[in-house]
Design a protein around this motif. Sequence first.
Motif, short mmCIF file in Angstrom:
data_model
loop_
_atom_site.label_atom_id
_atom_site.label_comp_id
_atom_site.label_asym_id
_atom_site.label_seq_id
_atom_site.Cartn_x
_atom_site.Cartn_y
_atom_site.Cartn_z
N UNK A 171 -11.12 18.16 30.68
CA UNK A 171 -11.27 16.65 30.96
C UNK A 171 -12.75 16.28 30.16
N UNK A 172 -12.35 15.18 29.22
CA UNK A 172 -13.39 14.70 28.52
C UNK A 172 -13.99 13.32 29.25
N UNK A 173 -15.38 13.48 29.64
CA UNK A 173 -15.71 12.17 30.44
C UNK A 173 -16.23 11.01 29.50
N UNK A 174 -16.04 9.68 29.68
CA UNK A 174 -16.69 8.63 29.01
C UNK A 174 -17.26 7.89 29.96
N UNK A 175 -18.54 7.21 29.62
CA UNK A 175 -18.89 6.40 30.33
C UNK A 175 -18.89 4.86 29.62
N UNK A 176 -18.59 3.74 30.22
CA UNK A 176 -18.54 2.55 29.65
C UNK A 176 -19.10 1.43 30.20
N UNK A 177 -19.86 0.58 29.70
CA UNK A 177 -20.43 -0.63 30.27
C UNK A 177 -19.41 -1.90 29.85
N UNK A 178 -19.22 -2.81 31.05
CA UNK A 178 -18.36 -3.70 30.68
C UNK A 178 -18.95 -5.10 30.69
N UNK A 179 -18.24 -6.25 29.98
CA UNK A 179 -19.07 -7.63 30.19
C UNK A 179 -19.37 -7.99 31.51
N UNK A 228 -16.74 28.05 22.62
CA UNK A 228 -17.66 26.86 21.76
C UNK A 228 -16.77 25.71 21.84
N UNK A 229 -17.30 24.55 22.67
CA UNK A 229 -18.48 24.95 23.59
C UNK A 229 -18.25 25.45 25.08
N UNK A 230 -19.18 25.79 25.78
CA UNK A 230 -19.09 26.57 27.06
C UNK A 230 -18.57 25.26 27.98
N UNK A 231 -17.41 25.75 28.71
CA UNK A 231 -17.03 24.39 29.82
C UNK A 231 -17.36 24.84 30.94
N UNK A 232 -17.77 23.80 31.79
CA UNK A 232 -18.12 23.81 33.39
C UNK A 232 -16.65 23.84 34.01
N UNK A 233 -16.43 24.93 34.58
CA UNK A 233 -15.22 24.79 35.70
C UNK A 233 -15.57 24.73 37.24
N UNK A 234 -14.92 23.72 37.64
CA UNK A 234 -15.11 23.51 38.99
C UNK A 234 -14.03 23.79 39.92
N UNK A 235 -14.49 24.79 41.01
CA UNK A 235 -13.39 25.35 41.75
C UNK A 235 -13.83 25.15 43.07
N UNK A 236 -12.96 24.70 43.95
CA UNK A 236 -13.49 24.69 45.58
C UNK A 236 -13.60 26.13 46.02
N UNK A 294 -18.89 18.05 25.09
CA UNK A 294 -19.08 18.07 26.59
C UNK A 294 -17.93 18.20 27.13
N UNK A 295 -17.62 19.36 27.57
CA UNK A 295 -16.13 19.33 28.23
C UNK A 295 -16.37 20.16 29.82
N UNK A 296 -15.52 19.54 30.50
CA UNK A 296 -15.44 20.13 31.91
C UNK A 296 -14.01 20.48 32.18
N UNK A 297 -13.65 21.11 33.05
CA UNK A 297 -12.28 21.49 33.53
C UNK A 297 -12.23 21.81 35.05
N UNK A 298 -11.02 21.23 35.72
CA UNK A 298 -10.93 21.53 37.25
C UNK A 298 -9.49 21.84 37.43
N UNK A 299 -8.81 22.29 36.65
CA UNK A 299 -7.44 22.73 36.84
C UNK A 299 -7.22 24.00 35.80
#
Lengths: 121, 497
Positions: B281-289, B81-89, B431-436
């Motif tokens: 990994x927590x992913x953030x999007x941001x808008x800049x001036x 909780x929550x489910x994490x998406x794991x990316x592995x080559x 909303x979490x992912x992991x790659x390591x």
Amino acid sequence: MPKANPQDKAKPEFLASLLAAMFQDIRVATPIRILQSATYIKNSLDQVPPPYRYGLKICPLLANLVSLVMFGRPIQSLKDCHVPRLIATLQKTPILEGYCKLVRTLGLISLYDTTGTGRPS
Amino acid sequence: MTLSQPASTLTPSVIVECEYLVIGSGAGGSVAARELARAGHDVLVLEEGPLANTAEFGETSLSNLTRKLYRNGGIQPFLGKPTIGFGEGSCVGGSTVVNGGLIWRTPERFLDHWKTRKQIHGYGTDDLTPHFEKIEQALGVQHHTFPDTTNLDSQALENGCNALGWKIVPVPRALNGCVQANQCGAGCPSGGKQSMLVSYLPDAVSHGARIFHGARVTQLHQSRGNITHVSAQIDDDGGTRQLKITPRFVILAAGAIQTPFLIRKSGIKSVAGNRLEFHINLRFAATFREPINAQQGTIFTTQVQEFIDDDLLIMATNYRPSYVAAALAHFDNTTLQRFMDNQDHGGLFVAQVRPDCTAQISTRFGKNPVVKYQLSKQDIIKIRDAMEKTAELLFASGATEIYLPIQNSASIATLDGVRDVVRKLSPKALQMISVHAMASCAMGIEENSAVDTNGKVLGVDNLFVCDASVLPSNIGESPQGTIMAIAHEIIDRHLQQ
């Protein structure tokens, strides 16, 4: 609703209708792109190993709902199915929420897809 | 010379003999294959995934590359909780084909921890430095130089850090002619990133190693403390076929999930996979001036290390429309479209957290592993803290709106607004992912360790582990450099015996 049958594969046409409901406000979501997304999702879900599929057998009703999304029973079965309502039902079910997110994430990746050269796919 | 052949070209009716069988062709397996081949040994590498090439990375859509290069098409959950998406080559070259090519030396605090707390000797700074030097030379590891008009997302973070007085450092990457295609996560279309696909593996082949892809090892067969033979499965147009290999030595390098799974599934060590360590990994999007045109650049060129001792790193990440869409999938269509309409002002950023919790790998569900985890209370505190610090930095960097990795949150324009949302957040909404992933067969001196400090599986004379699994603990950084250095050490020790 039909019984879940894990052997069935998701059908792009069904997923296309599902995606159309999910992405109807997005400007890039042209019919062709939606069908491409559905094909991509279908192919991706085909790679999901069985444990995760079988793990979805929570109760008959939910299994049926998931079967509709994940394995695409014949589209004729869906004539009376209100797709947005189906999505809403799935999204309110915590254990299935992840799979709804997955379908949406995969669809979005494909909708906004480009090649390595930056060209639209 | 072709790097790898389809495993289907091996004749299944014939038993394949070799001196060394290397299972997996990622960071660990490639080191083993290259070093053993260079030492004049007969090496056979089996890779489960497909072979892809540099030209293909430029011509294929990102979604199709994702499906081809990642295990299960990128669909591999850590259930919790929550489910994490794991990316592995899962391809020839393994995760090095789909990562950022970051080659960090192992942080001192972990080397000290291994030596003083775990009594693991021979893996200190003095021991590993020669290996790192060798790796850095072979891969052209360097701090990325780039035109001032590119990588403005990383530069924005640098400005923010300067304003806040936070530590930010340039990142060491394995590069040879990066063209800043911003596609590190789906194969480098220029071949500039020095993955194993374009570095160690071709070198191994030039020294006689044979690589076959499309073969999944299903069982290690043991008798009287030795692996007698190995079974593999080949799926091709002709259906499913079995392959039997009779190696003298087996080097297991299938990654932090598949390696312990195979050891346990083969009935060799039940302790393998009981403690898998990983990053969040927590992913953030941001808008800049101002426009930052984040697509013009590479994955990232700087990393915020102000909080490295608190298990938090902050950095930019690859910015392409489909990556943005995936990162913002938990927002409604209107919010997503609004961000996309202003894409040249947007950036994607990652807060990487080293959690205290561990995951467990289960073998009870057929031929694939199932990974489960549960966040600890301390992890929730770390995640909340990571979100607040990242938001503080982004606002200091010139962001006007931030999109948090929290389900059903809206874009937020003030730090107080972020703090309010973070304070109330439910872990399930993250909303979490992991790659390591690493340390799932951590080397140790205890009797109940799966692997000893030479990388040898305890109780089996000819089976060695040479990948992220054997790291004694989570190192808090991208692990490729450490995996390779430890693999060099393990192979060196083996060759000296």
